[in-house]
Design a protein around this motif. Structure first.
Motif, PDB file in Angstrom:
ATOM      1  N   GLU A 252      -6.478   9.696  -9.859  1.00 22.47           N
ATOM      2  CA  GLU A 252      -7.191   9.755  -8.576  1.00 22.47           C
ATOM      3  C   GLU A 252      -7.242   8.379  -7.917  1.00 22.47           C
ATOM      4  O   GLU A 252      -7.190   8.279  -6.686  1.00 22.47           O
ATOM      5  CB  GLU A 252      -8.589  10.339  -8.769  1.00 22.47           C
ATOM      6  N   TYR A 253      -7.331   7.338  -8.716  1.00 23.66           N
ATOM      7  CA  TYR A 253      -7.302   5.974  -8.161  1.00 23.66           C
ATOM      8  C   TYR A 253      -5.931   5.673  -7.555  1.00 23.66           C
ATOM      9  O   TYR A 253      -5.836   5.079  -6.489  1.00 23.66           O
ATOM     10  CB  TYR A 253      -7.645   4.936  -9.231  1.00 23.66           C
ATOM     11  N   LEU A 254      -4.885   6.079  -8.259  1.00 18.46           N
ATOM     12  CA  LEU A 254      -3.527   5.875  -7.740  1.00 18.46           C
ATOM     13  C   LEU A 254      -3.343   6.641  -6.433  1.00 18.46           C
ATOM     14  O   LEU A 254      -2.903   6.075  -5.430  1.00 18.46           O
ATOM     15  CB  LEU A 254      -2.482   6.323  -8.764  1.00 18.46           C
ATOM     16  N   ASN A 255      -3.692   7.915  -6.443  1.00 25.05           N
ATOM     17  CA  ASN A 255      -3.507   8.744  -5.247  1.00 25.05           C
ATOM     18  C   ASN A 255      -4.314   8.226  -4.060  1.00 25.05           C
ATOM     19  O   ASN A 255      -3.811   8.197  -2.936  1.00 25.05           O
ATOM     20  CB  ASN A 255      -3.863  10.200  -5.550  1.00 25.05           C
ATOM     21  N   LYS A 256      -5.538   7.799  -4.311  1.00 25.10           N
ATOM     22  CA  LYS A 256      -6.374   7.258  -3.229  1.00 25.10           C
ATOM     23  C   LYS A 256      -5.783   5.938  -2.725  1.00 25.10           C
ATOM     24  O   LYS A 256      -5.758   5.680  -1.516  1.00 25.10           O
ATOM     25  CB  LYS A 256      -7.820   7.056  -3.718  1.00 25.10           C
TER      26      LYS A 256
ATOM     27  N   GLU B 132      -2.904   6.786  -0.547  1.00 26.51           N
ATOM     28  CA  GLU B 132      -3.425   7.334   0.716  1.00 26.51           C
ATOM     29  C   GLU B 132      -3.922   6.211   1.633  1.00 26.51           C
ATOM     30  O   GLU B 132      -3.621   6.194   2.830  1.00 26.51           O
ATOM     31  CB  GLU B 132      -4.570   8.312   0.410  1.00 26.51           C
ATOM     32  N   LEU B 133      -4.660   5.269   1.076  1.00 29.10           N
ATOM     33  CA  LEU B 133      -5.175   4.137   1.856  1.00 29.10           C
ATOM     34  C   LEU B 133      -4.043   3.236   2.342  1.00 29.10           C
ATOM     35  O   LEU B 133      -4.105   2.697   3.447  1.00 29.10           O
ATOM     36  CB  LEU B 133      -6.190   3.350   1.031  1.00 29.10           C
ATOM     37  N   TYR B 134      -3.010   3.067   1.525  1.00 24.03           N
ATOM     38  CA  TYR B 134      -1.806   2.328   1.934  1.00 24.03           C
ATOM     39  C   TYR B 134      -1.215   2.974   3.189  1.00 24.03           C
ATOM     40  O   TYR B 134      -0.902   2.288   4.158  1.00 24.03           O
ATOM     41  CB  TYR B 134      -0.793   2.332   0.791  1.00 24.03           C
ATOM     42  N   GLY B 135      -1.074   4.283   3.151  1.00 23.74           N
ATOM     43  CA  GLY B 135      -0.522   5.013   4.294  1.00 23.74           C
ATOM     44  C   GLY B 135      -1.381   4.901   5.540  1.00 23.74           C
ATOM     45  O   GLY B 135      -0.884   4.991   6.655  1.00 23.74           O
TER      46      GLY B 135
ATOM     47  N   ASP C  80      -8.763  -1.887   0.721  1.00 22.40           N
ATOM     48  CA  ASP C  80      -9.269  -0.768  -0.083  1.00 22.40           C
ATOM     49  C   ASP C  80      -8.173  -0.195  -0.972  1.00 22.40           C
ATOM     50  O   ASP C  80      -8.425   0.177  -2.120  1.00 22.40           O
ATOM     51  CB  ASP C  80      -9.837   0.332   0.828  1.00 22.40           C
ATOM     52  N   ALA C  81      -6.955  -0.145  -0.457  1.00 20.82           N
ATOM     53  CA  ALA C  81      -5.827   0.356  -1.255  1.00 20.82           C
ATOM     54  C   ALA C  81      -5.633  -0.536  -2.476  1.00 20.82           C
ATOM     55  O   ALA C  81      -5.472  -0.036  -3.601  1.00 20.82           O
ATOM     56  CB  ALA C  81      -4.560   0.394  -0.416  1.00 20.82           C
TER      57      ALA C  81
END
Length: 167
Positions: free
Chosen positions: A7-11, A14-17, A23-24
């Motif tokens: 979930e940390y990786l996916n978030k 997502e924040l990178y995008g 935050d990413a």
């Protein structure tokens, strides 16, 4: 309990995008701490730092961000699955050189990435590394061609434009 490592990786991705780089980086750094042998945390954090560096106006800060991104490569290289010839390493080094306006360095690293054995791209299918390497290589070829034109090296420029056309 709490969030699972993925979930940390996916978030973080997502924040990178969403161009929320600070935050990413926090999420990706946390993922790297929980799962240090997974190349994805290191690679995504390096990509985030490079994206942040590309937008940075201050040269000193931009160089520091690139250095930090390059530092993400050390854990990748030390891992069993990531050797010096891996295309991901050359891709990230090529992007780093590009951010620092080193067109020749970017081209050189991306040329090594694009020439890598196709089997070396397999572990990175989830991020479509081959596609990204081809795009970055074509762009680096065109940028280096422009440098050659400005210096009057028309034959070298033509060669680089041919390289770009292949991808």
């Amino acid at each position: 309990d709490g969030p699972k490592p993925i979930e940390y990786l996916n978030k973080g991705i997502e924040l990178y995008g969403a161009n929320q780089y600070d935050d990413a980086i926090r999420h990706l750094a946390h993922y790297r701490m929980l799962v240090p042998r997974d190349w994805r945390g290191h690679a995504w954090q390096a990509l985030t730092l490079l994206k942040q560096a590309a937008a940075e106006k201050n040269e000193t800060r931009r160089a520091a961000l690139v250095d930090e991104a390059r530092a993400m490569l050390a854990p990748l290289i030390k891992q069993d699955g990531m050797k010096f010839r891996r295309p991901l390493r050359h891709y990230l080094n090529g992007l780093s050189a590009n951010v620092l306006n080193d067109q020749a360095g970017a081209y050189r690293h991306l040329q090594k990435a694009i020439a890598a054995d196709p089997s070396l791209f397999e572990p990175y299918k989830s991020i479509r590394l081959r596609h990204h390497v081809e795009q970055a290589y074509a762009l680096a070829s065109m940028e280096l061609a422009t440098v050659h034109i400005m210096q009057g090296g028309y034959e070298d420029a033509n060669t680089k434009m041919e390289d770009a056309k292949r991808y």
